[in-house]
Every structure is written in C-alpha cells, then in structure tokens.
Scaffold this motif. Structure first.
Motif, PDB file in Angstrom:
ATOM      1  N   ILE A 328       0.829  -1.205   0.000  1.00  0.00           N
ATOM      2  CA  ILE A 328       0.000   0.000   0.000  1.00  0.00           C
ATOM      3  C   ILE A 328       0.864   1.255   0.000  1.00  0.00           C
ATOM      4  CG2 ILE A 328      -1.687   1.318   1.333  1.00  0.00           C
ATOM      5  CD1 ILE A 328      -2.858  -1.101  -0.081  1.00  0.00           C
ATOM      6  N   LYS A 329       1.961   1.234   0.737  1.00  0.00           N
ATOM      7  CA  LYS A 329       2.838   2.416   0.791  1.00  0.00           C
ATOM      8  C   LYS A 329       3.386   2.785  -0.583  1.00  0.00           C
ATOM      9  CE  LYS A 329       4.469   2.037   5.559  1.00  0.00           C
ATOM     10  NZ  LYS A 329       5.645   1.756   6.424  1.00  0.00           N
ATOM     11  N   ALA A 330       3.487   1.787  -1.453  1.00  0.00           N
ATOM     12  CA  ALA A 330       4.072   2.027  -2.771  1.00  0.00           C
ATOM     13  C   ALA A 330       3.206   2.907  -3.655  1.00  0.00           C
ATOM     14  CB  ALA A 330       4.333   0.685  -3.468  1.00  0.00           C
ATOM     15  N   VAL A 331       1.937   3.113  -3.278  1.00  0.00           N
ATOM     16  CA  VAL A 331       1.046   3.876  -4.165  1.00  0.00           C
ATOM     17  C   VAL A 331       1.396   5.352  -4.201  1.00  0.00           C
ATOM     18  CG1 VAL A 331      -0.819   2.256  -3.639  1.00  0.00           C
ATOM     19  CG2 VAL A 331      -0.753   4.459  -2.480  1.00  0.00           C
ATOM     20  N   ALA A 332       2.198   5.817  -3.230  1.00  0.00           N
ATOM     21  CA  ALA A 332       2.495   7.256  -3.134  1.00  0.00           C
ATOM     22  C   ALA A 332       3.064   7.807  -4.439  1.00  0.00           C
ATOM     23  CB  ALA A 332       3.452   7.518  -1.979  1.00  0.00           C
ATOM     24  N   GLY A 333       3.893   7.009  -5.113  1.00  0.00           N
ATOM     25  CA  GLY A 333       4.535   7.513  -6.320  1.00  0.00           C
ATOM     26  C   GLY A 333       3.860   7.099  -7.613  1.00  0.00           C
ATOM     27  N   LEU A 334       2.671   6.518  -7.521  1.00  0.00           N
ATOM     28  CA  LEU A 334       2.003   6.004  -8.713  1.00  0.00           C
ATOM     29  C   LEU A 334       0.992   6.992  -9.283  1.00  0.00           C
ATOM     30  CD1 LEU A 334       1.236   2.325  -7.603  1.00  0.00           C
ATOM     31  CD2 LEU A 334       3.235   3.176  -8.841  1.00  0.00           C
ATOM     32  N   ALA A 335       0.761   6.856 -10.562  1.00  0.00           N
ATOM     33  CA  ALA A 335      -0.304   7.628 -11.201  1.00  0.00           C
ATOM     34  C   ALA A 335      -1.645   7.091 -10.708  1.00  0.00           C
ATOM     35  CB  ALA A 335      -0.212   7.496 -12.715  1.00  0.00           C
ATOM     36  N   GLU A 359      -4.256  -0.176   6.354  1.00  0.00           N
ATOM     37  CA  GLU A 359      -2.828  -0.012   6.061  1.00  0.00           C
ATOM     38  C   GLU A 359      -2.533   1.390   5.541  1.00  0.00           C
ATOM     39  OE1 GLU A 359      -0.599  -2.047   6.952  1.00  0.00           O
ATOM     40  OE2 GLU A 359      -1.973  -3.646   7.551  1.00  0.00           O
ATOM     41  N   ALA A 360      -3.454   1.938   4.774  1.00  0.00           N
ATOM     42  CA  ALA A 360      -3.234   3.273   4.196  1.00  0.00           C
ATOM     43  C   ALA A 360      -3.099   4.335   5.274  1.00  0.00           C
ATOM     44  CB  ALA A 360      -4.379   3.628   3.244  1.00  0.00           C
ATOM     45  N   VAL A 361      -3.920   4.247   6.323  1.00  0.00           N
ATOM     46  CA  VAL A 361      -3.888   5.292   7.358  1.00  0.00           C
ATOM     47  C   VAL A 361      -2.611   5.242   8.186  1.00  0.00           C
ATOM     48  CG1 VAL A 361      -6.393   5.486   7.510  1.00  0.00           C
ATOM     49  CG2 VAL A 361      -5.193   3.854   8.990  1.00  0.00           C
ATOM     50  N   LYS A 362      -1.848   4.168   8.071  1.00  0.00           N
ATOM     51  CA  LYS A 362      -0.571   4.087   8.771  1.00  0.00           C
ATOM     52  C   LYS A 362       0.533   4.799   7.992  1.00  0.00           C
ATOM     53  CE  LYS A 362      -1.695  -0.523  10.575  1.00  0.00           C
ATOM     54  NZ  LYS A 362      -1.319  -1.960  10.507  1.00  0.00           N
ATOM     55  N   ALA A 363       0.254   5.084   6.734  1.00  0.00           N
ATOM     56  CA  ALA A 363       1.266   5.656   5.845  1.00  0.00           C
ATOM     57  C   ALA A 363       1.126   7.180   5.768  1.00  0.00           C
ATOM     58  CB  ALA A 363       1.139   5.023   4.458  1.00  0.00           C
ATOM     59  N   ALA A 364       1.877   7.754   4.856  1.00  0.00           N
ATOM     60  CA  ALA A 364       1.860   9.206   4.686  1.00  0.00           C
ATOM     61  C   ALA A 364       0.525   9.672   4.105  1.00  0.00           C
ATOM     62  CB  ALA A 364       3.003   9.622   3.753  1.00  0.00           C
ATOM     63  N   THR A 365       0.286  10.971   4.243  1.00  0.00           N
ATOM     64  CA  THR A 365      -0.964  11.558   3.733  1.00  0.00           C
ATOM     65  C   THR A 365      -1.134  11.297   2.243  1.00  0.00           C
ATOM     66  OG1 THR A 365      -0.863  13.291   5.405  1.00  0.00           O
ATOM     67  CG2 THR A 365      -2.251  13.717   3.489  1.00  0.00           C
ATOM     68  N   SER A 366      -0.032  11.350   1.497  1.00  0.00           N
ATOM     69  CA  SER A 366      -0.120  11.130   0.050  1.00  0.00           C
ATOM     70  C   SER A 366      -0.663   9.746  -0.272  1.00  0.00           C
ATOM     71  CB  SER A 366       1.257  11.311  -0.594  1.00  0.00           C
ATOM     72  OG  SER A 366       2.197  10.425  -0.007  1.00  0.00           O
ATOM     73  N   VAL A 367      -0.334   8.762   0.572  1.00  0.00           N
ATOM     74  CA  VAL A 367      -0.815   7.394   0.363  1.00  0.00           C
ATOM     75  C   VAL A 367      -2.319   7.334   0.629  1.00  0.00           C
ATOM     76  CG1 VAL A 367      -0.705   5.023   1.212  1.00  0.00           C
ATOM     77  CG2 VAL A 367       1.397   6.338   0.891  1.00  0.00           C
ATOM     78  N   VAL A 371      -5.200   6.290  -2.035  1.00  0.00           N
ATOM     79  CA  VAL A 371      -6.034   5.112  -1.795  1.00  0.00           C
ATOM     80  C   VAL A 371      -7.511   5.481  -1.737  1.00  0.00           C
ATOM     81  CG1 VAL A 371      -6.615   3.349  -0.080  1.00  0.00           C
ATOM     82  CG2 VAL A 371      -4.229   3.764  -0.695  1.00  0.00           C
ATOM     83  N   VAL A 372      -7.834   6.513  -0.964  1.00  0.00           N
ATOM     84  CA  VAL A 372      -9.240   6.911  -0.849  1.00  0.00           C
ATOM     85  C   VAL A 372      -9.774   7.360  -2.209  1.00  0.00           C
ATOM     86  CG1 VAL A 372     -10.842   8.547   0.211  1.00  0.00           C
ATOM     87  CG2 VAL A 372      -9.030   7.514   1.586  1.00  0.00           C
ATOM     88  N   GLY A 373      -8.973   8.130  -2.933  1.00  0.00           N
ATOM     89  CA  GLY A 373      -9.387   8.582  -4.260  1.00  0.00           C
ATOM     90  C   GLY A 373      -9.628   7.419  -5.213  1.00  0.00           C
ATOM     91  N   ALA A 374      -8.749   6.422  -5.137  1.00  0.00           N
ATOM     92  CA  ALA A 374      -8.898   5.255  -6.015  1.00  0.00           C
ATOM     93  C   ALA A 374     -10.131   4.441  -5.647  1.00  0.00           C
ATOM     94  CB  ALA A 374      -7.649   4.381  -5.928  1.00  0.00           C
ATOM     95  N   LEU A 375     -10.381   4.280  -4.353  1.00  0.00           N
ATOM     96  CA  LEU A 375     -11.565   3.515  -3.924  1.00  0.00           C
ATOM     97  C   LEU A 375     -12.847   4.182  -4.410  1.00  0.00           C
ATOM     98  CD1 LEU A 375     -10.524   2.568  -0.278  1.00  0.00           C
ATOM     99  CD2 LEU A 375     -10.819   1.002  -2.207  1.00  0.00           C
ATOM    100  N   VAL A 376     -12.885   5.495  -4.275  1.00  0.00           N
ATOM    101  CA  VAL A 376     -14.071   6.230  -4.757  1.00  0.00           C
ATOM    102  C   VAL A 376     -14.199   6.092  -6.269  1.00  0.00           C
ATOM    103  CG1 VAL A 376     -15.095   8.523  -5.001  1.00  0.00           C
ATOM    104  CG2 VAL A 376     -14.067   7.837  -2.812  1.00  0.00           C
ATOM    105  N   LEU A 398      -9.905  10.405  11.131  1.00  0.00           N
ATOM    106  CA  LEU A 398      -9.724  11.794  10.680  1.00  0.00           C
ATOM    107  C   LEU A 398      -9.012  11.842   9.331  1.00  0.00           C
ATOM    108  CD1 LEU A 398      -9.728  14.843  11.034  1.00  0.00           C
ATOM    109  CD2 LEU A 398      -7.709  14.614  12.508  1.00  0.00           C
ATOM    110  N   LYS A 399      -8.012  11.002   9.147  1.00  0.00           N
ATOM    111  CA  LYS A 399      -7.268  10.997   7.888  1.00  0.00           C
ATOM    112  C   LYS A 399      -8.177  10.635   6.710  1.00  0.00           C
ATOM    113  CE  LYS A 399      -2.846   9.742  10.019  1.00  0.00           C
ATOM    114  NZ  LYS A 399      -1.788   8.700  10.130  1.00  0.00           N
ATOM    115  N   VAL A 400      -9.003   9.626   6.893  1.00  0.00           N
ATOM    116  CA  VAL A 400      -9.879   9.196   5.798  1.00  0.00           C
ATOM    117  C   VAL A 400     -10.953  10.253   5.529  1.00  0.00           C
ATOM    118  CG1 VAL A 400     -11.452   7.410   4.971  1.00  0.00           C
ATOM    119  CG2 VAL A 400      -9.448   6.771   6.330  1.00  0.00           C
ATOM    120  N   VAL A 401     -11.539  10.770   6.594  1.00  0.00           N
ATOM    121  CA  VAL A 401     -12.588  11.787   6.430  1.00  0.00           C
ATOM    122  C   VAL A 401     -12.022  13.028   5.737  1.00  0.00           C
ATOM    123  CG1 VAL A 401     -14.066  13.407   7.699  1.00  0.00           C
ATOM    124  CG2 VAL A 401     -14.036  10.993   8.322  1.00  0.00           C
TER     125      VAL A 401
END
Length: 769
Positions: A328-335, A359-367, A371-376, A398-401
C-alpha cells in the motif's frame, strides 16, 4: 606478457573458400610426414616448413588418407603455434577448413582444437561466419565435445570488451586481452560476432540452457557480462529467464541481478514470470528482493501491468513474506490509474477495503489520498467506507474523512451514511468531520432533522472534537425553533452544562429566550437551576428577555427574586431592576416631585427615566424580605403597594439613583456592606463627622450620603431643620447638584471593599432605604 595483435589479425574473416588442393610437389612433401608418433609429426612439420597458406591443403590431404592422420596432424600443427599472431592466423585457417568440410571432418578438426584447449578460438571464429554456417558449426562443436560454458565465456568476454572498448583492455582475460590497436575498428566486428554466436547457441536447442546452467557458479560480474552478451545477440529476455528459472534459487538470483544491472526493467521480468507457474513467479520475486529491490521498487514498476498479471504478482509478493502495508505504501509515487489497478488487483485477491484502508492510514498523507481517491473512483460506496471509518481510532478516521471531504463528499452525505449504521458511528464521524475543519453548523444543520439518539451522538462527537458547549449553543441559536428545541434537548442531556448553554445561546428577543427555556425544561432542566444559570451567565443588561420569557411561560417571580437575593451584589440589583421592569407597575415622577428633586440634584439625574413602583406584586415580594422599607434598583424606586411617599424619603432614594448613575449597580454592594457591618449606624451622621471630614463626600458610605442629602432637603427646602444644621450638610449635599447639561457619569465615589452578603442576613435586613 603475450604479444598484442592487430585489429586485422583479430577479426576472423571466413567468408572465402580455402584452397584445399595441393600441387604435386606439396603432395610429395606432405607424404614425407612421419605419423609414427605425435612428436615425429611435429618434427616433420618443422622440417618441411609448410607455409600457412598451404596448411589447409596439407591437413585436407591427411584427412583424405584417414581421420586419424588428419586429427594427429591437426593437433601437431596446433602445437607449433608459439605466438599470438600465429594462434589467431592458424586458428582461422583451421576453422575455415572445418567450415567447408563435411560434418565428420569438421568435428575432427574442432575435436583437435578442443583437445588442445583452443575452444575459445573455435567460438571466436564461429562469430565470423554467416549465420547459416555458424549454426551448423556450433552444433558440430558441441558434438565434438565442446562445452556450452566455452561459448558463454567468449560471449561474456566479448560483451565486456564492447562495454570497455573506449579504454585500455590489455588486462582483460582471454583473447580480448591480446588486441594492441584499433579497438574501435574491432568493435563493430565483435557486435556482429556476438549476434552470430548467440544465435548459433540459441539454435542449438538445449545448449543455451546448458550454457546458462554451466556458468551459474561464475562471479556475478561475469554472469552480467554473459547476460549482456546474450541480449546483444538478440536472445530474448524470456529465453534467458526460462532457463535461469530451472536453476537453484541462488543461481536464479544471480541471473535476475544481472538482468537488472544490464538495464532490464522489473516490469519486464515480472511480466514474464506472471505467465509462468506460481512457484516460478514467487521465486522470481524473491530473486528481485535478493537483488536489493524493495516492495516500493517492485510495485512501482509493475503497477501498470494488466490487473490479472498484477494480482498474480502481488499474491506472490505476499506469499514470500511481504506485508500488505508495504504494498500500500508504494502507491504514493504512482499515477492515479495505476493506483486503481493496484487496488483492484488486491481486491481480486480477497483483500477487503477495510484491510486496505487500515494499512493506508498508517502511511503518509499522500498514500491515504491516493487510496481513498482510487476507492471512490472504483465505485466503492460511501456507506462502505464510512462503515470502516466508524470502526477506526480517531486519528485514523480523521485521515480518511479529510480525504473524503477533499474529494467533494458532503458533510450531510457522510453523516447520512453514519446514521444508517449506529449512534456510535455518528459520534465517531462527527468528531472526525469537525476535527477536519468543517463548521459545527454543518453538522447541526443535518443532524437536527434526525432522531434524538442520533442528535445526542453528534453532540458527543462535537464535544469529543474539543468544541465548547458555549460555541455549540451559539451555533444552535441560528436555527429555527423546531430544530433549536431538538438540538438544545440533546446538548443539555449530553453535557448538563445549562449555564454554558444559556451563556452561549444568543438571545436577542423574548421569543428566543422562551424557545431556549422551553427546550431546557423539556430536557429535564430544573427551573430553579435555570434561573440561577441565567443570573450567573447572562449579562445583567440582558436579563429582561429571559424574565419576560419566564413570565410568558407562567413561572413564579418569587423564585427569581429568592435566587437573586442569594447571589447578592451587583447581580441582585440588576436582577431586581429587570424583575421590576418586567413584572412591576410604575409611574413617572409627578411635577411636584420633579420640582423638589431638581432643587437638590439639578440635572445630575435624568429624572425622566426615574420610575416609582407603588403597585407592584414583585416589589411587594421583595419588600417582604426587606421589612417593608423602600429600595432603589437603578432608576426604579420601589415602595410597598399603597404606600404614601414623603418627599424626604423620595430625596433619599433619588440619591441612590444618583449613585447608581455614577457607579452602576456596584453602589448597592457598598450600601449592603455598610448595612451588614454597621447595622443601624450605617445611616448615622453626626455633626462632629460633618466637621471633621471637611466636605469630603466620598468619606461617607452610600446610606450616609443619602441621609445627608435627604436631611439637607428637609432643612433647606422642607418643613424645617432636621437632625443636623443645614450649614454643615450643604458642602456635602451640593456635590450631587449639577447645573446646565446633565453629565452621564462622574468618577467613582466610594472605594468600599466588596463583600459577599450572607443570603440569610439579606432576607431579614433592610435593603436600600
């Protein structure tokens, strides 16, 4: 140190047909060769001194007589190569013979060269042949006992030579370390030779695999050169990987590392492996990790694979011990499109949206954002995401909201999804929404339409988010009556902080006060406590709206009066004033009263504002506690119903109006302090005091001041001299008089220490007067 050869000597040029026939004279010389032993054959060659050009025919003549003679002569000829120039020249001569000979003779020639450890020259010369000849000769080379590792070694050296042909390579191993000049000229030939050798090796069916297997114990750098040579030769990545995958893990690791080092992408390697058995895919990914590639590197490079292949690769990563969180952390640098594919692949593997978000909420804000954008974008329902968030700790929620709001999701939509879940979900989401910077009013606007338990949950969420009851109440005041009642009901039941609710609720009208009080009482708030809360938390100038509301709601005045008496001080005075304004019956001063008052006060009191209460139910209640004495609350002078008002008493009470006008309600605190510390002596004024204090009016307490003024009126304008002579009273009393335009305020008169009045004493003692 070996003799360095020229670039021309190095290049094996085998495109011309060698001269295999001999003249009669040469045949005669050839027949003199003694084949009784290898030593004698070598001696015969030295003795006959055949030229290089004639040796092709001599060797052919020997083979024509017998294979044994041909092999013996070939080996003896090789033994005579005593310098590098001869080696290159004569090796090309022999390989030319082999090229044009039938298969049995070709194998015999190469068998002799192999026996004399000249295999690399066999391969070198194959590189100079046409592709057709090279394939045939390569196949016979292996049949003659040649090893795939010999081919691999030449390919590795040739590839290394190309990598370094701009620098000196005299230290390089093998035949490529023998070139003296013309490196760049040789380069083009080597490129073609590598391609020819590689093609011939690959065409030899199993021999490419044999080569890859046989050299697996080489150093990593040499395997890299070999792999680079194969790629230069046009051998496909899939062919190399297919053969390497048959080897032990350690060997596969070497080949994967080599492929990476020569510029092959992770994506290409994994793409091939994804089409193989799952075990091969796992081993390939393990090799990538062993080569130093992190999950971040791997996922970043394979994210644009087709979802099916990507899912296989991710499954293999997890199977070899990589965690979902690393992926999941790897998504930070992906399109964004790659992130969607990645999540889709994970969900195909059975990974839930909850696990992914956890797992996403454990990572940086960019992750989290990705992730949230992709799920939507993948069409996951908001309700599904909200249900997951409701089970998270606050920081994670809070991070997800935050990201949902950033994506344009409305507060109402998020809360609507929470309402469908539970009150606990509403509380958790409300807290996160407000912590994310959304206005309290946005939450109240939506939740105010819902059931009581949901509104209470939202209130708890607001409190959890650190919002003060005062601030919440202030926002509630902006809504319509029906919603106010529901919101106040919930806020009071959750917090029980009635004082803060009353203080925060903006009351501009009697109607607003009534709505607030009705809501509080309906929620179970005690009437008495609500009165106390009003007296303690509302600005004294704003009591009236609340008291009007209490009156309209049919509540008893006596309770307000009792509680105001208990609180005492400025609150008591302001409260009594408001009570009397709301509940009492008042009149203005008569002309006669104004005339007498003007004699004493001039324009220092705004006499138009003064009211006399002589028919007032609330005044009677207060006077019950006051022993029947008149008292003053700001501009209202209160007498018992039906009382006869003497001018002297009126002047006394007007002095208190003057004091209140000068100092505000605080004058009453000073008056009460004097009453309860001095008793009846609070009113006592002696001639000696008047003389000793030398006209300093502020030296007397408020009751003494009022006594001085009423006695002054009595002696100066009234029925006659009172207790004190007018001449002693006048210097003091005239200080309340003002000519011309009335002043609204004069500097404070009496700096008396404020004292808290005991409510029990207050009930039995006199007030004002």
């Amino acid at each position: 140190m070996p003799t360095l050869i020229s670039s021309k000597q190095f290049q094996a040029v085998l495109g011309t047909k060698p001269k295999l026939s001999l003249s009669a004279a040469l045949i005669k010389k050839a027949d003199k060769i003694d084949y009784s032993s290898k030593a004698k054959v070598r001696a015969s060659l030295v003795k006959q001194r055949f030229s290089a050009q004639s040796m092709s025919g001599v060797i052919t003549h020997a083979f024509d007589e017998s294979s044994k003679k041909g092999e013996t002569l070939t080996q003896a000829f090789i033994d005579t190569w005593d310098d590098d120039a001869k080696i290159f020249q004569n090796a090309s001569l022999l390989m030319n013979v082999a090229r044009v000979s039938a298969a049995p003779r070709r194998r015999s020639v190469m068998k002799s060269m192999i026996a004399k450890r000249r295999s690399e020259f066999v391969v070198h010369n194959i590189g100079g042949m046409s592709p057709t000849d090279a394939r045939a000769v390569m196949l016979d080379f292996f049949k003659a006992g040649g090893k795939a590792s010999d081919v691999a070694s030449w390919i590795a050296e040739a590839s290394k030579f190309l990598d370094e042909n701009d620098t000196a390579v005299a230290g390089q191993d093998g035949i490529f370390g023998k070139i003296g000049k013309g490196l760049k000229k040789v380069g083009n030939w080597v490129k073609g030779a590598i391609k020819t050798v590689g093609d011939a090796l690959d065409a030899a069916v199993t021999k490419l695999g044999d080569a890859i297997k046989e050299v697996a114990n080489w150093s990593s750098s040499k395997i890299r050169d070999f792999v680079n040579g194969l790629i230069r030769a046009g051998v496909s990545l899939s062919r190399i990987l297919a053969e390497a995958a048959k080897l032990a893990q350690a060997s596969l690791n070497k080949y994967i590392r080599a492929l990476l080092e020569v510029g092959r992408r992770i994506k290409s390697i994994v793409s091939w492996a994804a089409g193989q058995a799952s075990a091969v895919l796992r081993r390939t990914l393990a090799a990538l990790v062993a080569a130093g590639k992190s999950v971040l590197n791997i996922v970043g490079d394979i994210a644009d694979l087709a979802v099916a292949s990507l899912a296989k690769a991710l499954n293999a990563l997890i199977a070899i011990g990589r965690r979902l969180g690393e992926i999941i952390k790897a998504v930070a640098g992906l399109a964004d499109a790659s992130v969607r594919r990645l999540l889709e692949a994970l969900m195909q593997l059975g990974k839930s949206v909850g696990a992914i978000l956890a797992e996403a909420v454990k990572a940086a804000t960019s992750v989290i954002r990705k992730v949230v954008g992709a799920l939507v974008a993948l069409g996951r329902r908001l309700s599904e995401i909200v249900a997951i968030v409701a089970g998270m700790a606050h920081a994670a929620a809070l991070k997800v909201v935050n990201e949902l709001l950033r994506l344009g999701k409305q507060v109402a939509d998020i809360l609507a999804a929470a309402v469908r879940l539970s009150a606990a979900a509403v509380r958790r989401l409300t807290r996160a929404i407000v912590a994310a910077g959304q206005a309290i009013s946005a939450v109240l606007e939506f939740i105010g339409k819902k059931a009581a338990n949901m509104i209470q949950a939202a209130m708890r969420g607001l409190i959890d988010a650190g919002k003060k009851v005062l601030a919440i109440a202030r926002r509630i005041a902006a809504f319509k009556t029906a919603k106010i009642r529901k919101l106040i009901d919930a806020l009071y039941k959750v917090t029980k902080k009635m004082g803060q609710i009353i203080k925060g609720f903006v009351v501009r009208t009697v109607s607003a006060a009534r709505t607030l009080l009705e809501a509080l009482w309906a929620a179970g708030a005690n009437f008495t406590k609500s009165v106390i809360a009003i007296l303690k938390n509302v600005a004294t100038g704003k009591y009236r709206n609340f008291f009007e509301a209490i009156k309209a709601l049919g509540k008893s005045l006596k309770k307000i009066a009792v509680e105001a008496l208990k609180l005492g001080g400025a609150i008591l005075v302001a409260a009594f004033s408001a009570i009397l304004e709301v509940f009492g019956g008042h009149r203005k001063l008569t002309k006669a009263e104004r005339r007498e008052a003007t004699k004493v006060f001039g324009v220092s009191i705004d006499l138009k504002r003064v009211r006399i209460a002589v028919a007032s139910i609330p005044a009677d209640i207060i006077l019950t506690f006051n022993g029947g004495r008149p008292f003053t609350t700001m501009y209202i002078i209160n007498f018992k119903s039906g009382a006869t008002i003497s001018t002297k008493v009126l002047i006394h009470e007007l002095t208190h109006v003057w004091q209140a006008q000068m100092r505000g309600p605080i004058y009453a605190v000073d008056a009460l302090h004097a009453q309860f510390t001095l008793g009846k002596n609070a009113y006592r004024v002696t001639d000696q005091e008047l003389m000793l204090k030398n006209g300093q009016f502020s030296a007397f307490n408020p009751e003494q001041q009022a006594t001085i003024v009423d006695r002054y009126w009595s002696g100066k304008f009234g029925p006659g001299v009172d207790t004190n002579p007018v001449k002693l009273l006048e210097p003091y009393a005239r200080q309340v008089f003002k000519r011309g335009q009335r002043l609204n305020r004069i500097s404070p008169l009496i700096p008396v220490e404020l004292a808290r009045v005991d409510p029990d004493l207050l009930v039995v003692g006199p007030i004002g007067g």
